[in-house]
Design an enzyme around this catalytic site. Structure first.
Site, PDB file in Angstrom:
ATOM      1  N   HIS A  67      -5.097 -32.106  19.079  1.00  0.00           N
ATOM      2  CA  HIS A  67      -3.652 -32.797  19.090  1.00  0.00           C
ATOM      3  C   HIS A  67      -3.043 -32.149  19.718  1.00  0.00           C
ATOM      4  O   HIS A  67      -1.498 -32.453  20.221  1.00  0.00           O
ATOM      5  CB  HIS A  67      -3.091 -33.661  18.670  1.00  0.00           C
ATOM      6  CG  HIS A  67      -4.120 -34.631  17.711  1.00  0.00           C
ATOM      7  ND1 HIS A  67      -4.372 -35.814  18.327  1.00  0.00           N
ATOM      8  CD2 HIS A  67      -5.560 -34.357  17.564  1.00  0.00           C
ATOM      9  CE1 HIS A  67      -4.925 -36.427  18.043  1.00  0.00           C
ATOM     10  NE2 HIS A  67      -5.743 -36.048  17.590  1.00  0.00           N
ATOM     11  N   GLY A  75      -4.877  -1.860   5.300  1.00  0.00           N
ATOM     12  CA  GLY A  75      -3.555  -2.879   4.765  1.00  0.00           C
ATOM     13  C   GLY A  75      -4.613  -4.251   4.659  1.00  0.00           C
ATOM     14  O   GLY A  75      -4.563  -4.903   4.315  1.00  0.00           O
ATOM     15  N   ARG A  76      -4.886  -4.300   6.643  1.00  0.00           N
ATOM     16  CA  ARG A  76      -5.877  -6.075   6.718  1.00  0.00           C
ATOM     17  C   ARG A  76      -7.111  -5.769   6.384  1.00  0.00           C
ATOM     18  O   ARG A  76      -7.706  -6.621   6.692  1.00  0.00           O
ATOM     19  CB  ARG A  76      -5.942  -6.048   7.882  1.00  0.00           C
ATOM     20  CG  ARG A  76      -6.484  -4.989   8.885  1.00  0.00           C
ATOM     21  CD  ARG A  76      -5.664  -4.837  10.018  1.00  0.00           C
ATOM     22  NE  ARG A  76      -5.885  -3.880  11.442  1.00  0.00           N
ATOM     23  CZ  ARG A  76      -5.104  -2.666  11.079  1.00  0.00           C
ATOM     24  NH1 ARG A  76      -3.908  -2.212  10.561  1.00  0.00           N
ATOM     25  NH2 ARG A  76      -5.901  -1.463  11.530  1.00  0.00           N
ATOM     26  N   LYS A 109      10.109   0.013  13.780  1.00  0.00           N
ATOM     27  CA  LYS A 109      10.472   0.081  12.146  1.00  0.00           C
ATOM     28  C   LYS A 109      11.645   0.681  12.595  1.00  0.00           C
ATOM     29  O   LYS A 109      12.681   0.591  11.437  1.00  0.00           O
ATOM     30  CB  LYS A 109       9.627   0.024  11.913  1.00  0.00           C
ATOM     31  CG  LYS A 109       8.496  -1.311  10.857  1.00  0.00           C
ATOM     32  CD  LYS A 109       7.405  -0.637  10.629  1.00  0.00           C
ATOM     33  CE  LYS A 109       6.461  -1.151   9.796  1.00  0.00           C
ATOM     34  NZ  LYS A 109       4.877  -0.875   8.749  1.00  0.00           N
ATOM     35  N   GLU A 126      11.140  -4.484   3.856  1.00  0.00           N
ATOM     36  CA  GLU A 126      11.168  -5.741   3.668  1.00  0.00           C
ATOM     37  C   GLU A 126      10.409  -6.552   1.951  1.00  0.00           C
ATOM     38  O   GLU A 126      11.368  -6.861   1.206  1.00  0.00           O
ATOM     39  CB  GLU A 126       9.793  -6.951   4.957  1.00  0.00           C
ATOM     40  CG  GLU A 126      10.207  -7.039   6.406  1.00  0.00           C
ATOM     41  CD  GLU A 126       9.727  -5.474   6.834  1.00  0.00           C
ATOM     42  OE1 GLU A 126       9.575  -5.058   6.318  1.00  0.00           O
ATOM     43  OE2 GLU A 126       9.556  -6.071   7.932  1.00  0.00           O
ATOM     44  N   GLU A 177      -4.080  -6.294  14.898  1.00  0.00           N
ATOM     45  CA  GLU A 177      -3.593  -5.003  14.591  1.00  0.00           C
ATOM     46  C   GLU A 177      -5.001  -3.655  14.447  1.00  0.00           C
ATOM     47  O   GLU A 177      -4.637  -2.761  15.106  1.00  0.00           O
ATOM     48  CB  GLU A 177      -3.300  -4.868  13.442  1.00  0.00           C
ATOM     49  CG  GLU A 177      -1.802  -4.515  13.048  1.00  0.00           C
ATOM     50  CD  GLU A 177      -1.514  -4.773  12.047  1.00  0.00           C
ATOM     51  OE1 GLU A 177      -1.712  -4.348  10.850  1.00  0.00           O
ATOM     52  OE2 GLU A 177      -0.441  -4.490  11.308  1.00  0.00           O
ATOM     53  N   LYS A 215       0.860  -1.041  -0.448  1.00  0.00           N
ATOM     54  CA  LYS A 215      -0.152   0.259   0.092  1.00  0.00           C
ATOM     55  C   LYS A 215       0.939   1.272  -0.029  1.00  0.00           C
ATOM     56  O   LYS A 215       0.961   2.400  -0.847  1.00  0.00           O
ATOM     57  CB  LYS A 215      -0.877  -0.350   1.409  1.00  0.00           C
ATOM     58  CG  LYS A 215      -1.509   1.243   1.156  1.00  0.00           C
ATOM     59  CD  LYS A 215      -2.808   1.008   2.294  1.00  0.00           C
ATOM     60  CE  LYS A 215      -3.406   2.329   3.113  1.00  0.00           C
ATOM     61  NZ  LYS A 215      -4.018   2.631   4.021  1.00  0.00           N
TER      62      LYS A 215
HETATM   63  O1  F6P Z   1       2.759  -4.079  10.082  1.00  0.00           O
HETATM   64  C1  F6P Z   1       2.090  -3.083   9.539  1.00  0.00           C
HETATM   65  C2  F6P Z   1       2.136  -2.942   8.438  1.00  0.00           C
HETATM   66  O2  F6P Z   1       1.834  -1.584   8.083  1.00  0.00           O
HETATM   67  C3  F6P Z   1       0.159  -3.458   7.871  1.00  0.00           C
HETATM   68  O3  F6P Z   1      -0.384  -2.250   8.545  1.00  0.00           O
HETATM   69  C4  F6P Z   1       0.381  -3.461   6.982  1.00  0.00           C
HETATM   70  O4  F6P Z   1      -0.011  -4.643   5.833  1.00  0.00           O
HETATM   71  C5  F6P Z   1       1.799  -4.726   6.625  1.00  0.00           C
HETATM   72  O5  F6P Z   1       2.646  -3.491   7.108  1.00  0.00           O
HETATM   73  C6  F6P Z   1       2.191  -3.744   4.987  1.00  0.00           C
HETATM   74  O6  F6P Z   1       1.880  -2.342   4.774  1.00  0.00           O
HETATM   75  P1  F6P Z   1       2.447  -2.077   3.050  1.00  0.00           P
HETATM   76  O7  F6P Z   1       1.497  -2.273   2.279  1.00  0.00           O
HETATM   77  O8  F6P Z   1       2.117  -0.650   3.017  1.00  0.00           O
HETATM   78  O9  F6P Z   1       4.040  -2.269   2.522  1.00  0.00           O
END
Ligand code: F6P
Length: 529
Positions: A379, A262-263, A493, A209, A348, A203
């Site tokens: 289990h 995002g979620r 972060k 990452e 979240e 987003k």
């Molecule tokens: O971990 C925090 C977060 O902002 C989530 O809410 C989100 O889904 C994820 O990082 C990834 O963010 P982006 O889509 O901006 O890479």
């Protein structure tokens, strides 16, 4: 006036009415209870009769929802008001599946038109892929899609693919989220670079990452092809400038908007890798299932409203009765990733300690959320559910049609789900002698909700996802918190970013970290035993 839930009259009324009761006693007193404590949306049936909830407490919880302005809050959500107050924007995930705001416009954008246009663009990209017209640098049709994204830009796609893929689709989906490069290296071994489409899903398009993985993938493909290969990259983001700067051509960029959390983004273009692997038909079915749950949530009377009742049970169990968690137990292997998906959605959204008005909250709000395929969990952690000292809501998700189940397996999942739910509710008196007796006792009265559905298809999955989105919204509305921001993830972060130069030896030790971090780094360097 305080915005704290537990300081309200309506809350005190719930508290006063709530007495310790055993759910088995409630059932014994009223054989009609399972019918009176079940609600349905077509073939999705939610049975909460195993919750130790009385008629009086249920009514007072409904009154509490009224007093907390839930009806107005639901309308604000659907109408595109800026319900995400800390970020000053709407949360219009409902619009992504056609539950459009009546006014259509948000910040000058015609929301239905924008959503439909993006779906059409997605459709066109998927059609190009499926027709074989989209070819890799060696002229071969593409056969692999690698989603590079994390959190909400990965979880939904992985979860839904696991639930809906049969395994014989023409395009294979792979996902890469972790930062250390090992996941990416493993994917290299499973794909053919000449036939792979990379989807960079973020987003913000700033996530460390994702961008690190995306740059590595770009360089890898460039090395394989002997030239940059932008035609094998698609981007999904609310930040088109950053996608362009990365090298993704505008024709291969899909848009989301800042009002898509995002979620909550699975029904947006974030679902592109899913649609690429499975086709647009199941993706549109998923949206239809979500839309049906939206309509139900917005229009059904609260006594028959699935998300409202589930949300009220959550608030009552967590804040009043001190429950420490919510466990999702799907009795279908396809829902393997569903608990992890719900974990982000729930934790979240609800892991907050201040109200939207800025007051510290003195009571419990969001709890831990976890889960596992039910028959596997039996289990591992069911022992704790039955006899442990902690208490959680155990949510069983149970398919009832078994046409695709081999004869020898028929009825097994259902028998286990119902049997376990019965044991959790009724418990068992001590058996045996002496020290043994107490150790064998099952107290029962463990709060259980059973969710039945006919079969796991895209429509059902859409309903289940939206059911939980709205259940989370109800809890947030009653607690007075904002379910759409996540300020708590920022600090870590930033610190990680600051520490990287030290870890790479590009800055002197001790520049950023505290004494504990410095000691850990020294030990890693072999300088401190
Ligand atoms: O971990 C925090 C977060 O902002 C989530 O809410 C989100 O889904 C994820 O990082 C990834 O963010 P982006 O889509 O901006 O890479």
């Amino acid at each position: 006036m305080s915005t704290i839930l537990t300081r309200t009259e309506a809350w005190r009324a719930v508290d006063e009415a709530d007495e310790p009761v055993h759910s088995a006693a409630l059932l014994a007193a009223d054989p009609q209870r399972p019918r009176r404590y079940s609600v349905a949306l077509d073939d999705l049936r939610v049975d909460y009769s195993r919750q130790p909830l009385t008629d009086t407490v249920r009514q007072r919880l409904l009154d509490l929802a009224q007093a907390r302005g839930l009806a107005e809050q639901i309308e604000a959500l659907f109408s595109g008001a800026a319900v995400n107050r800390s970020e000053g924007r709407p949360a219009l995930h409902t619009a992504l599946r056609g539950s459009y705001p009546d006014s259509r416009e948000v910040d000058g954008l015609d929301v239905p038109a924008a959503v439909e246009a993006e779906l059409e663009r997605m459709d066109a990209l998927v059609a190009r892929l499926h027709s074989g017209a989209w070819r890799g640098y060696s002229g071969q049709p593409l056969r692999h899609v690698v989603n590079i994204g994390i959190g909400g830009s990965e979880c939904g796609v992985t979860m839904a693919h696991e639930a809906l893929a049969r395994g014989d689709e023409p395009l294979q989906l792979h996902t890469v989220s972790g930062v250390d490069g090992r996941e990416l290296a493993a994917v290299w071994r499973r794909i053919d670079p000449t036939r792979t489409l990379f989807c960079v899903a973020s987003k913000s398009f700033t996530t460390q990452e994702t961008l690190t993985n995306a740059r590595t993938a770009w360089a890898w493909l460039e090395a394989e092809a002997g030239r940059p290969v932008p035609e094998q990259f698609v981007g999904v983001s609310a930040n088109p400038e950053a996608m362009t700067e990365f090298g993704i051509s505008p024709a291969q960029q899909l848009r989301i908007w800042d009002w898509v959390g995002g979620r909550y983004s699975l029904p947006s273009a974030m679902g592109f890798p899913l649609a690429a692997a499975l086709g647009m038909t199941p993706f549109r079915e998923l949206l239809a299932g979500m839309r049906e749950m939206d309509t139900h949530f917005r229009t059904a009377p609260w006594t028959a409203n699935i998300p409202v009742l589930l949300g009220l049970i959550g608030v009552w169990q967590i804040t009043l009765r001190g429950l420490q968690g919510h466990v999702a137990l799907p009795y279908h292997p396809g829902l393997r990733r569903f608990p992890a998906y719900l974990q982000q959605l729930d934790m979240e959204s609800l892991g907050k300690s201040a109200t939207q008005a800025g007051e510290r909250i003195p009571h419990a709000t969001g709890t831990s959320f976890w889960g596992e395929v039910g028959s596997n969990a039996q289990h591992s952690f069911f022992q704790w559910l039955h006899q442990g000292t902690g208490r959680v809501i155990a949510e069983f998700l149970v398919p009832v049609d078994e046409e695709d189940v081999p004869e020898a397996h028929r009825g097994l999942a259902l028998a286990n789900a119902l049997g376990q739910a019965q044991a959790l509710m009724h418990g068992q008196a001590p058996s045996g002698q002496g020290a043994q007796a107490e150790q064998r006792r099952y107290e029962g009265n463990r709060p259980v909700t059973l969710i039945f559905f006919r079969r796991l298809d895209a429509r059902t999955l859409g309903r289940l996802v939206a059911m939980h989105e709205h259940r989370v919204f109800v809890q947030a509305a009653l607690w007075g918190i904002n379910p759409f921001d996540q300020w708590g993830v920022e600090l870590g972060k930033q610190l990680a970013k600051g520490l990287l130069p030290e870890i790479r030896g590009e800055a002197p030790p001790g520049t950023q970290g505290d004494a504990a971090t410095a000691q850990a780094l020294a030990w890693i360097e072999g300088e401190d035993g």
